[in-house]
Scaffold this active site. Structure first.
Site, mmCIF file in Angstrom:
data_model
loop_
_atom_site.group_PDB
_atom_site.id
_atom_site.type_symbol
_atom_site.label_atom_id
_atom_site.label_comp_id
_atom_site.label_asym_id
_atom_site.label_seq_id
_atom_site.Cartn_x
_atom_site.Cartn_y
_atom_site.Cartn_z
ATOM 1 N N LYS A 64 -10.207 5.672 -7.060
ATOM 2 C CA LYS A 64 -11.692 5.408 -7.212
ATOM 3 C C LYS A 64 -12.581 6.634 -7.319
ATOM 4 O O LYS A 64 -13.743 6.299 -7.029
ATOM 5 C CB LYS A 64 -12.116 4.332 -6.170
ATOM 6 C CG LYS A 64 -11.747 4.803 -4.620
ATOM 7 C CD LYS A 64 -12.400 4.320 -3.480
ATOM 8 C CE LYS A 64 -12.502 4.928 -2.318
ATOM 9 N NZ LYS A 64 -13.026 4.276 -1.320
ATOM 10 N N ASP A 95 -25.608 10.295 -12.247
ATOM 11 C CA ASP A 95 -26.192 9.401 -11.475
ATOM 12 C C ASP A 95 -27.119 8.130 -12.080
ATOM 13 O O ASP A 95 -27.935 8.728 -12.934
ATOM 14 C CB ASP A 95 -26.989 9.876 -10.209
ATOM 15 C CG ASP A 95 -26.249 10.133 -9.061
ATOM 16 O OD1 ASP A 95 -25.044 9.612 -8.889
ATOM 17 O OD2 ASP A 95 -26.472 11.121 -8.136
ATOM 18 N N SER A 102 -16.300 -3.522 -9.955
ATOM 19 C CA SER A 102 -17.568 -2.666 -9.396
ATOM 20 C C SER A 102 -18.593 -2.890 -10.366
ATOM 21 O O SER A 102 -18.690 -3.005 -11.569
ATOM 22 C CB SER A 102 -16.918 -1.250 -9.414
ATOM 23 O OG SER A 102 -18.177 -0.283 -9.470
ATOM 24 N N LYS A 107 -11.985 0.033 -14.746
ATOM 25 C CA LYS A 107 -12.285 -1.206 -14.079
ATOM 26 C C LYS A 107 -12.829 -2.266 -15.337
ATOM 27 O O LYS A 107 -12.146 -3.314 -15.217
ATOM 28 C CB LYS A 107 -13.648 -1.074 -13.246
ATOM 29 C CG LYS A 107 -13.419 -0.160 -11.937
ATOM 30 C CD LYS A 107 -12.168 -1.218 -11.102
ATOM 31 C CE LYS A 107 -12.131 -0.436 -9.662
ATOM 32 N NZ LYS A 107 -11.017 -1.379 -8.927
ATOM 33 N N ASP A 111 0.959 -1.126 -0.036
ATOM 34 C CA ASP A 111 0.000 0.100 -0.081
ATOM 35 C C ASP A 111 0.748 1.466 0.016
ATOM 36 O O ASP A 111 1.995 1.230 0.699
ATOM 37 C CB ASP A 111 -1.092 -0.037 1.311
ATOM 38 C CG ASP A 111 -2.309 0.684 1.070
ATOM 39 O OD1 ASP A 111 -1.972 2.104 0.960
ATOM 40 O OD2 ASP A 111 -3.282 0.240 1.172
ATOM 41 N N ASN A 112 0.389 2.293 -0.834
ATOM 42 C CA ASN A 112 1.300 3.565 -0.806
ATOM 43 C C ASN A 112 0.673 4.731 0.072
ATOM 44 O O ASN A 112 1.242 5.790 0.305
ATOM 45 C CB ASN A 112 1.602 4.123 -2.099
ATOM 46 C CG ASN A 112 0.159 4.380 -3.004
ATOM 47 O OD1 ASN A 112 -0.821 4.390 -1.993
ATOM 48 N ND2 ASN A 112 0.281 4.795 -4.106
ATOM 49 N N TYR A 158 -18.350 -5.296 -7.001
ATOM 50 C CA TYR A 158 -19.268 -4.964 -5.764
ATOM 51 C C TYR A 158 -20.235 -3.750 -6.019
ATOM 52 O O TYR A 158 -20.333 -2.761 -7.020
ATOM 53 C CB TYR A 158 -18.259 -3.922 -5.018
ATOM 54 C CG TYR A 158 -16.927 -4.625 -4.619
ATOM 55 C CD1 TYR A 158 -16.540 -5.840 -4.739
ATOM 56 C CD2 TYR A 158 -15.679 -3.541 -4.510
ATOM 57 C CE1 TYR A 158 -15.189 -6.291 -4.591
ATOM 58 C CE2 TYR A 158 -14.390 -4.084 -4.429
ATOM 59 C CZ TYR A 158 -14.205 -5.387 -4.205
ATOM 60 O OH TYR A 158 -13.263 -5.809 -3.980
ATOM 61 N N PHE A 159 -21.506 -3.777 -5.248
ATOM 62 C CA PHE A 159 -22.310 -2.816 -5.443
ATOM 63 C C PHE A 159 -22.015 -1.801 -4.344
ATOM 64 O O PHE A 159 -20.749 -1.154 -4.585
ATOM 65 C CB PHE A 159 -23.794 -3.350 -5.251
ATOM 66 C CG PHE A 159 -23.990 -4.063 -6.521
ATOM 67 C CD1 PHE A 159 -23.540 -5.326 -7.209
ATOM 68 C CD2 PHE A 159 -25.046 -3.488 -7.389
ATOM 69 C CE1 PHE A 159 -23.725 -5.803 -8.340
ATOM 70 C CE2 PHE A 159 -25.333 -4.011 -8.635
ATOM 71 C CZ PHE A 159 -24.640 -5.121 -9.116
ATOM 72 N N TYR A 214 -12.908 6.283 -14.595
ATOM 73 C CA TYR A 214 -12.739 5.460 -13.587
ATOM 74 C C TYR A 214 -13.400 3.915 -13.906
ATOM 75 O O TYR A 214 -12.917 3.010 -13.661
ATOM 76 C CB TYR A 214 -13.474 6.024 -12.018
ATOM 77 C CG TYR A 214 -13.769 4.858 -11.183
ATOM 78 C CD1 TYR A 214 -12.655 4.051 -10.534
ATOM 79 C CD2 TYR A 214 -14.995 4.402 -10.887
ATOM 80 C CE1 TYR A 214 -13.088 3.265 -9.544
ATOM 81 C CE2 TYR A 214 -15.570 3.445 -10.020
ATOM 82 C CZ TYR A 214 -14.561 2.973 -9.416
ATOM 83 O OH TYR A 214 -14.731 1.939 -8.650
HETATM 84 C C1 UD1 Z 1 -20.457 5.968 -6.666
HETATM 85 C C2 UD1 Z 1 -19.733 5.391 -8.053
HETATM 86 C C3 UD1 Z 1 -19.194 4.022 -8.053
HETATM 87 C C4 UD1 Z 1 -18.456 3.550 -6.901
HETATM 88 C C5 UD1 Z 1 -19.127 4.129 -5.613
HETATM 89 C C6 UD1 Z 1 -18.390 3.710 -4.462
HETATM 90 C C7 UD1 Z 1 -21.102 6.818 -9.667
HETATM 91 C C8 UD1 Z 1 -21.584 6.970 -10.707
HETATM 92 N N1 UD1 Z 1 -20.918 5.735 -9.009
HETATM 93 O O1 UD1 Z 1 -21.594 5.075 -6.601
HETATM 94 O O2 UD1 Z 1 -18.345 3.826 -9.404
HETATM 95 O O3 UD1 Z 1 -17.991 2.292 -7.128
HETATM 96 O O4 UD1 Z 1 -19.568 5.346 -5.629
HETATM 97 O O5 UD1 Z 1 -17.350 4.410 -4.222
HETATM 98 O O6 UD1 Z 1 -20.422 8.157 -9.200
HETATM 99 N N2 UD1 Z 1 -26.309 10.770 -2.717
HETATM 100 C C9 UD1 Z 1 -27.048 12.079 -2.277
HETATM 101 N N3 UD1 Z 1 -26.254 12.903 -1.562
HETATM 102 C C10 UD1 Z 1 -24.832 12.723 -1.088
HETATM 103 C C11 UD1 Z 1 -24.137 11.448 -1.659
HETATM 104 C C12 UD1 Z 1 -24.996 10.558 -2.512
HETATM 105 O O7 UD1 Z 1 -28.179 11.968 -2.374
HETATM 106 O O8 UD1 Z 1 -24.421 13.596 -0.389
HETATM 107 C C13 UD1 Z 1 -27.165 9.826 -3.496
HETATM 108 C C14 UD1 Z 1 -26.582 9.710 -4.849
HETATM 109 O O9 UD1 Z 1 -27.150 10.551 -5.729
HETATM 110 C C15 UD1 Z 1 -26.960 8.192 -5.025
HETATM 111 C C16 UD1 Z 1 -26.809 7.478 -3.791
HETATM 112 O O10 UD1 Z 1 -26.743 8.565 -2.739
HETATM 113 O O11 UD1 Z 1 -28.082 8.129 -5.431
HETATM 114 C C17 UD1 Z 1 -25.509 6.854 -3.509
HETATM 115 O O12 UD1 Z 1 -24.472 7.480 -3.927
HETATM 116 P P1 UD1 Z 1 -22.784 7.182 -3.738
HETATM 117 O O13 UD1 Z 1 -22.800 6.649 -2.333
HETATM 118 O O14 UD1 Z 1 -22.057 8.228 -4.216
HETATM 119 O O15 UD1 Z 1 -22.589 5.946 -4.631
HETATM 120 P P2 UD1 Z 1 -23.266 5.641 -6.116
HETATM 121 O O16 UD1 Z 1 -23.271 6.964 -6.893
HETATM 122 O O17 UD1 Z 1 -24.098 4.570 -6.288
#
Ligand code: UD1
Length: 342
Positions: A90, A300, A130, A158, A37-38, A182-183, A154
């Protein structure tokens, strides 16, 4: 090699959020672990906690996976059996601004790793992929045969690494790869001592919610409530980081017999809306999470959740922790460590 013999596993990016939880599970299972790890986006303190919780230590190599000499030295010095490859950048937004940094780091370092593995005839690797490789899917839940299409640099790193591993597997039947898609990883180790420690303002939902809960930020912005979902907010498949870590051990075990290059979804199979997560987090914290609805965030996807059936069938893995467990454990970590690893 049988699953009962002691393995030596190289974990790249082993001090990171998912990496550190996986190293802990490996040490608990009796495996020997070498971490490179860096500390670009992680803390050595995570591994100190891991050692404490496991009661035994991994070997730590502080260095860059893109540095061929460092990687060569690891394989020369340690009798590595297999690799779990987490290391990489990421941040989706940053990848749009500086794509070459993402291609160089994520793809370049994977090539360096594979070349060293090949020289030392270590040909089993679990790759940290991912659900971003599915882009904005037309049908949900998503199984592994869903067409792939990433929408950010990004995500494309992947996707390209997945393609590269498929080509490498085709070139020599000794190679065995598990691509773990991963989800949305959330939660923390149940001790409350190991968890996610994002630098700066968190991009992701759960760390942001928890920083609001602990009083570091005033309120959460919910990005849009006019999507075609049950409450108008986006749906994601949140998965507990310890379930995810356990999935890596299952994938590693399975590579003792499984051949070729295969992808597996690691998700719960259940989607939650942003407002459902906010409500569950409020329950865990014991008070409502202040939030306001703002405009949509560019890029999104509307709704995505996993069909995790293949991982259950072929890896014998299934998530066991639900959204309430994720919120409870994430909150315990945040409450006990308001400044993360400090
Ligand atoms: C994002 C990345 C995905 C990555 C994952 C984990 C994108 C398109 N995808 O997923 O590649 O693997 O992060 O690092 O960016 N939200 C809010 N307010 C906030 C933050 C998030 O409403 O302040 C909502 C977002 O609109 C989304 C959900 O919460 O609907 C999840 O967001 P987030 O945790 O950033 O994950 P992803 O966008 O699904």
């Amino acid at each position: 090699m049988s699953s009962t013999s002691v393995r030596t596993v190289l974990v790249t990016g082993g001090a990171g959020y998912i990496g550190s939880h996986t190293v802990l599970e490996l040490l608990k299972a009796g495996d020997n672990v070498v971490v490179i790890d860096n500390f670009d986006n992680s803390s050595p303190k995570a591994l100190e906690v891991v050692h404490d919780l496991a009661g035994r230590e991994c070997v730590l190599v502080e260095g860059d996976l893109g540095d061929a000499d460092t990687v060569e030295a690891i394989f020369a010095e340690h009798d590595i059996d297999s690799v779990i490859h987490f290391a990489g950048l990421k941040a989706v937004g940053e990848s749009v601004e500086v794509p070459m940094k993402y291609y160089r780091t994520n793809i370049g370092s994977t090539m360096t790793l594979l070349e060293a593995m090949d020289r030392h005839e270590v040909r089993r690797l679990v790759f940290s992929s991912s659900c971003t490789v599915y882009g904005d899917p037309e049908t949900i839940p998503i199984n592994e045969d869903t067409p792939l299409q990433a929408s950010s640099p990004y995500g494309r790193t992947k996707l390209f690494i997945e393609e590269m591993l498929r080509d490498v597997a085709d070139s020599n039947p000794e190679w065995r790869f598990s691509l773990l898609r991963y989800f949305n990883p959330v939660g923390a180790h149940e001790s409350g001592r190991l968890g996610e420690d994002p630098t700066g303002i968190p991009n992701n939902l759960m760390p942001f919610i928890m920083q609001v809960a602990v009083g570091q930020r005033a309120k959460l912005s919910v990005f849009g409530n006019d999507y075609p979902t049950r409450d108008g907010t986006n749906i994601r498949d949140y998965i507990h980081v310890v379930d995810l870590a356990e999935g890596h051990l299952k994938a590693l075990d399975e590579l003792e017999t499984g051949t070729g290059c295969r992808a597996f979804n690691l998700g719960t199979g259940t989607g939650s809306t942003v407002l459902e997560v906010v409500a569950a987090a409020g329950e865990a914290v014991g008070k409502p999470i202040p939030h306001e609805i703002v405009g949509r965030r560019a890029g999104d996807v509307i709704a995505i959740w996993a069909d995790p059936e293949k991982a259950t069938r072929e890896l014998g893995w299934k998530s066991t922790r639900d959204l309430n467990d994720m919120c409870r454990d994430h909150w315990r970590w945040q409450e006990q460590n308001p400044a993360g690893f400090g």
